[in-house]
Design a protein around this motif. Structure first.
Motif, PDB file in Angstrom:
ATOM      1  N   TYR A 167      -0.447   2.647  -5.468  1.00  0.00           N
ATOM      2  CA  TYR A 167      -0.725   3.355  -5.853  1.00  0.00           C
ATOM      3  C   TYR A 167      -1.596   3.289  -6.705  1.00  0.00           C
ATOM      4  CZ  TYR A 167       3.568   4.873  -2.722  1.00  0.00           C
ATOM      5  OH  TYR A 167       3.747   4.890  -1.127  1.00  0.00           O
ATOM      6  N   HIS A 168      -2.441   4.434  -7.085  1.00  0.00           N
ATOM      7  CA  HIS A 168      -3.656   4.621  -8.045  1.00  0.00           C
ATOM      8  C   HIS A 168      -3.481   4.985  -9.528  1.00  0.00           C
ATOM      9  CE1 HIS A 168      -4.244   8.428  -7.099  1.00  0.00           C
ATOM     10  NE2 HIS A 168      -4.918   8.936  -8.157  1.00  0.00           N
ATOM     11  N   ASP A 169      -2.139   6.011  -9.392  1.00  0.00           N
ATOM     12  CA  ASP A 169      -1.614   6.325 -10.850  1.00  0.00           C
ATOM     13  C   ASP A 169      -0.078   6.811 -10.714  1.00  0.00           C
ATOM     14  OD1 ASP A 169      -0.557   7.495  -8.294  1.00  0.00           O
ATOM     15  OD2 ASP A 169      -0.841   9.409  -8.872  1.00  0.00           O
ATOM     16  N   VAL A 170       0.573   4.837 -10.349  1.00  0.00           N
ATOM     17  CA  VAL A 170       1.615   4.940 -11.113  1.00  0.00           C
ATOM     18  C   VAL A 170       1.729   3.582 -10.754  1.00  0.00           C
ATOM     19  CG1 VAL A 170       3.185   6.633 -10.066  1.00  0.00           C
ATOM     20  CG2 VAL A 170       2.180   4.806  -8.513  1.00  0.00           C
ATOM     21  N   ASN A 171       2.872   2.703 -11.541  1.00  0.00           N
ATOM     22  CA  ASN A 171       2.413   1.344 -11.857  1.00  0.00           C
ATOM     23  C   ASN A 171       3.702   0.520 -11.604  1.00  0.00           C
ATOM     24  OD1 ASN A 171       1.528  -1.086 -13.353  1.00  0.00           O
ATOM     25  ND2 ASN A 171       2.480  -0.881 -14.997  1.00  0.00           N
ATOM     26  N   PHE A 172       3.744   0.472 -10.059  1.00  0.00           N
ATOM     27  CA  PHE A 172       5.192   0.454  -9.489  1.00  0.00           C
ATOM     28  C   PHE A 172       4.920   0.210  -8.147  1.00  0.00           C
ATOM     29  CE2 PHE A 172       6.987   3.527  -6.894  1.00  0.00           C
ATOM     30  CZ  PHE A 172       6.511   5.021  -7.555  1.00  0.00           C
ATOM     31  N   VAL A 173       5.487  -0.533  -7.324  1.00  0.00           N
ATOM     32  CA  VAL A 173       5.476  -1.185  -5.991  1.00  0.00           C
ATOM     33  C   VAL A 173       6.358  -0.425  -5.176  1.00  0.00           C
ATOM     34  CG1 VAL A 173       5.192  -2.995  -4.186  1.00  0.00           C
ATOM     35  CG2 VAL A 173       4.108  -3.188  -6.697  1.00  0.00           C
ATOM     36  N   SER A 174       6.227   0.411  -4.642  1.00  0.00           N
ATOM     37  CA  SER A 174       7.178   1.078  -3.351  1.00  0.00           C
ATOM     38  C   SER A 174       7.087  -0.342  -2.498  1.00  0.00           C
ATOM     39  CB  SER A 174       6.815   2.448  -2.877  1.00  0.00           C
ATOM     40  OG  SER A 174       5.994   3.275  -3.948  1.00  0.00           O
ATOM     41  N   ARG A 175       9.048  -0.113  -1.853  1.00  0.00           N
ATOM     42  CA  ARG A 175       9.195  -1.081  -1.051  1.00  0.00           C
ATOM     43  C   ARG A 175       9.463  -0.020   0.336  1.00  0.00           C
ATOM     44  NH1 ARG A 175      14.964  -2.085   1.164  1.00  0.00           N
ATOM     45  NH2 ARG A 175      14.980  -3.689   2.255  1.00  0.00           N
ATOM     46  N   VAL A 176       8.908   0.441   1.179  1.00  0.00           N
ATOM     47  CA  VAL A 176       8.980   1.282   2.315  1.00  0.00           C
ATOM     48  C   VAL A 176       9.028   1.282   3.917  1.00  0.00           C
ATOM     49  CG1 VAL A 176       7.424   3.522   3.117  1.00  0.00           C
ATOM     50  CG2 VAL A 176       6.774   2.707   0.368  1.00  0.00           C
ATOM     51  N   ASP A 177       9.537   1.796   4.557  1.00  0.00           N
ATOM     52  CA  ASP A 177      10.018   1.354   5.739  1.00  0.00           C
ATOM     53  C   ASP A 177       9.505   2.346   6.388  1.00  0.00           C
ATOM     54  OD1 ASP A 177      11.814   1.264   8.183  1.00  0.00           O
ATOM     55  OD2 ASP A 177      13.171   2.341   7.414  1.00  0.00           O
ATOM     56  N   SER A 178       8.332   2.068   7.342  1.00  0.00           N
ATOM     57  CA  SER A 178       7.126   3.411   7.985  1.00  0.00           C
ATOM     58  C   SER A 178       7.501   3.237   9.800  1.00  0.00           C
ATOM     59  CB  SER A 178       5.555   3.412   7.216  1.00  0.00           C
ATOM     60  OG  SER A 178       5.505   3.249   6.040  1.00  0.00           O
ATOM     61  N   ASP A 179       6.713   4.194  10.181  1.00  0.00           N
ATOM     62  CA  ASP A 179       6.714   3.912  11.789  1.00  0.00           C
ATOM     63  C   ASP A 179       5.384   3.359  11.842  1.00  0.00           C
ATOM     64  OD1 ASP A 179       6.586   6.746  14.211  1.00  0.00           O
ATOM     65  OD2 ASP A 179       5.087   4.625  14.394  1.00  0.00           O
ATOM     66  N   MET A 180       5.825   2.168  12.742  1.00  0.00           N
ATOM     67  CA  MET A 180       5.057   1.071  13.417  1.00  0.00           C
ATOM     68  C   MET A 180       3.411   1.089  14.170  1.00  0.00           C
ATOM     69  SD  MET A 180       7.917  -1.133  15.994  1.00  0.00           S
ATOM     70  CE  MET A 180       9.366  -1.595  15.278  1.00  0.00           C
ATOM     71  N   ASN A 181       3.083   2.453  14.133  1.00  0.00           N
ATOM     72  CA  ASN A 181       2.268   2.559  14.487  1.00  0.00           C
ATOM     73  C   ASN A 181       1.031   2.997  13.675  1.00  0.00           C
ATOM     74  OD1 ASN A 181       3.691   3.454  17.279  1.00  0.00           O
ATOM     75  ND2 ASN A 181       1.749   3.903  17.860  1.00  0.00           N
ATOM     76  N   TYR A 182       1.509   3.408  11.851  1.00  0.00           N
ATOM     77  CA  TYR A 182       0.232   2.714  11.282  1.00  0.00           C
ATOM     78  C   TYR A 182      -0.504   2.033  10.985  1.00  0.00           C
ATOM     79  CZ  TYR A 182       2.415   6.441   8.613  1.00  0.00           C
ATOM     80  OH  TYR A 182       3.118   8.711   7.415  1.00  0.00           O
ATOM     81  N   GLY A 183      -1.487   2.130  10.544  1.00  0.00           N
ATOM     82  CA  GLY A 183      -2.274   0.982  10.199  1.00  0.00           C
ATOM     83  C   GLY A 183      -2.112   0.150   8.638  1.00  0.00           C
ATOM     84  N   PHE A 184      -1.259  -1.212   8.155  1.00  0.00           N
ATOM     85  CA  PHE A 184      -1.480  -0.714   7.150  1.00  0.00           C
ATOM     86  C   PHE A 184      -2.736  -2.132   7.007  1.00  0.00           C
ATOM     87  CE2 PHE A 184       2.566   1.056   6.835  1.00  0.00           C
ATOM     88  CZ  PHE A 184       2.047   2.115   5.933  1.00  0.00           C
ATOM     89  N   SER A 185      -2.819  -2.942   5.660  1.00  0.00           N
ATOM     90  CA  SER A 185      -3.178  -4.864   5.389  1.00  0.00           C
ATOM     91  C   SER A 185      -2.517  -5.454   5.317  1.00  0.00           C
ATOM     92  CB  SER A 185      -4.094  -4.410   3.938  1.00  0.00           C
ATOM     93  OG  SER A 185      -4.812  -3.513   4.310  1.00  0.00           O
ATOM     94  N   VAL A 186      -3.206  -6.775   5.789  1.00  0.00           N
ATOM     95  CA  VAL A 186      -2.643  -7.729   5.726  1.00  0.00           C
ATOM     96  C   VAL A 186      -2.142  -9.124   5.110  1.00  0.00           C
ATOM     97  CG1 VAL A 186      -1.296  -9.318   7.092  1.00  0.00           C
ATOM     98  CG2 VAL A 186      -1.444  -7.298   8.452  1.00  0.00           C
ATOM     99  N   ARG A 187      -1.423  -9.292   4.429  1.00  0.00           N
ATOM    100  CA  ARG A 187      -1.705 -10.674   3.624  1.00  0.00           C
ATOM    101  C   ARG A 187      -1.239 -11.537   3.709  1.00  0.00           C
ATOM    102  NH1 ARG A 187      -4.026 -10.280  -1.036  1.00  0.00           N
ATOM    103  NH2 ARG A 187      -5.989  -8.400  -1.679  1.00  0.00           N
ATOM    104  N   CYS A 188      -1.577 -12.795   4.267  1.00  0.00           N
ATOM    105  CA  CYS A 188      -0.737 -14.102   4.611  1.00  0.00           C
ATOM    106  C   CYS A 188       0.132 -14.133   3.596  1.00  0.00           C
ATOM    107  CB  CYS A 188      -1.293 -14.761   5.884  1.00  0.00           C
ATOM    108  SG  CYS A 188      -2.109 -14.272   6.950  1.00  0.00           S
TER     109      CYS A 188
END
Length: 232
Positions: A208-229
């Motif tokens: 996020y642009h306004d916090v300094n942590f990385v969130s581990r989130v469980d989300s619906d499979m139909n979201y469109g997210f980025s992929v890093r290999c």
């Protein structure tokens, strides 16, 4: 209507170098088993970054085909996206120019397809891969070290962003499970290969642009997210 399940925990991430979403000439130099650049089946070139014992792509995946050459379906219509149960891709707001900058957005069906979305020798990172990375980087509150610094891409305040790791995470936003788009320039989201706590969810990592942590989130499979290999 389905609603996403969110289980937010705190994790962190880090990396090191500069934004490299544009194509450049490949070469074969190896650095401790981490090639300087890799190529996908569409001939897109990605620089890499080595962090601890892991080798990651330095920019988001923008491939349009699975490893076997079959096409990852491009879906622009919101209702069609919301009802998918197979792999799909899109550009943010269906504007191809956004894919040049941020890579494509993929639903989890594409990220987890047995035909493989990453180049040969690479894979979608597991939930544990991100945990290993977080542990290596030494703390939960170091997300600024993974985000691109300044305000060319991220909106203010881009809190604590230094990009000293070189991962250069950009605010690619997401496609929501209902087919709408949101949060470009504010947030970025990366799929893992692991199922979530429901049979319709999967784990991901969010910045996020306004916090300094990385969130581990469980989300619906139909979201469109980025992929890093990550290198196998």
């Amino acid at each position: 209507m389905r609603f996403p399940t969110f289980t937010v925990l705190l994790f962190t991430i880090i990396y090191n170098h500069t934004f490299a979403q544009t194509i450049s000439k490949p070469h074969s130099k190896l650095t401790d088993s981490c090639p300087t650049e890799i190529r996908d089946i569409d001939a897109n070139i990605y620089k890499t970054v080595k962090i601890g014992n892991q080798c990651w792509m330095q920019s988001n995946l923008k491939v349009t085909k699975y490893r076997d050459g079959s096409v990852i379906t491009k879906v622009t219509d919101a209702l069609s996206w919301a009802n998918l149960n197979k792999g799909a891709r899109c550009s943010y707001e269906n504007n191809i120019k956004n894919s040049y900058i941020y890579g494509n957005l993929y639903n989890w069906f594409a990220a987890s397809d047995k035909r493989k979305i990453c180049p040969v020798g690479w894979r979608v990172p597991t939930d544990n891969d991100w945990t290993i990375l977080s542990n290596h980087l030494g703390g939960d509150y170091s997300a600024g070290k993974i985000r691109a610094d300044g305000f060319k891409y991220w909106n203010k305040p881009n809190l604590s962003a230094t990009n000293e790791s070189g991962f250069t995470a950009l605010p690619s936003g997401r496609r929501n499970f209902d087919g709408s788009f949101s949060n470009v320039k504010y947030h970025t989201y990366f799929w893992t290969s692991n199922l979530g706590v429901e049979n319709t969810t999967a784990w991901n990592r969010n910045f996020y642009h306004d916090v300094n942590f990385v969130s581990r989130v469980d989300s619906d499979m139909n979201y469109g997210f980025s992929v890093r290999c990550i290198k196998e």
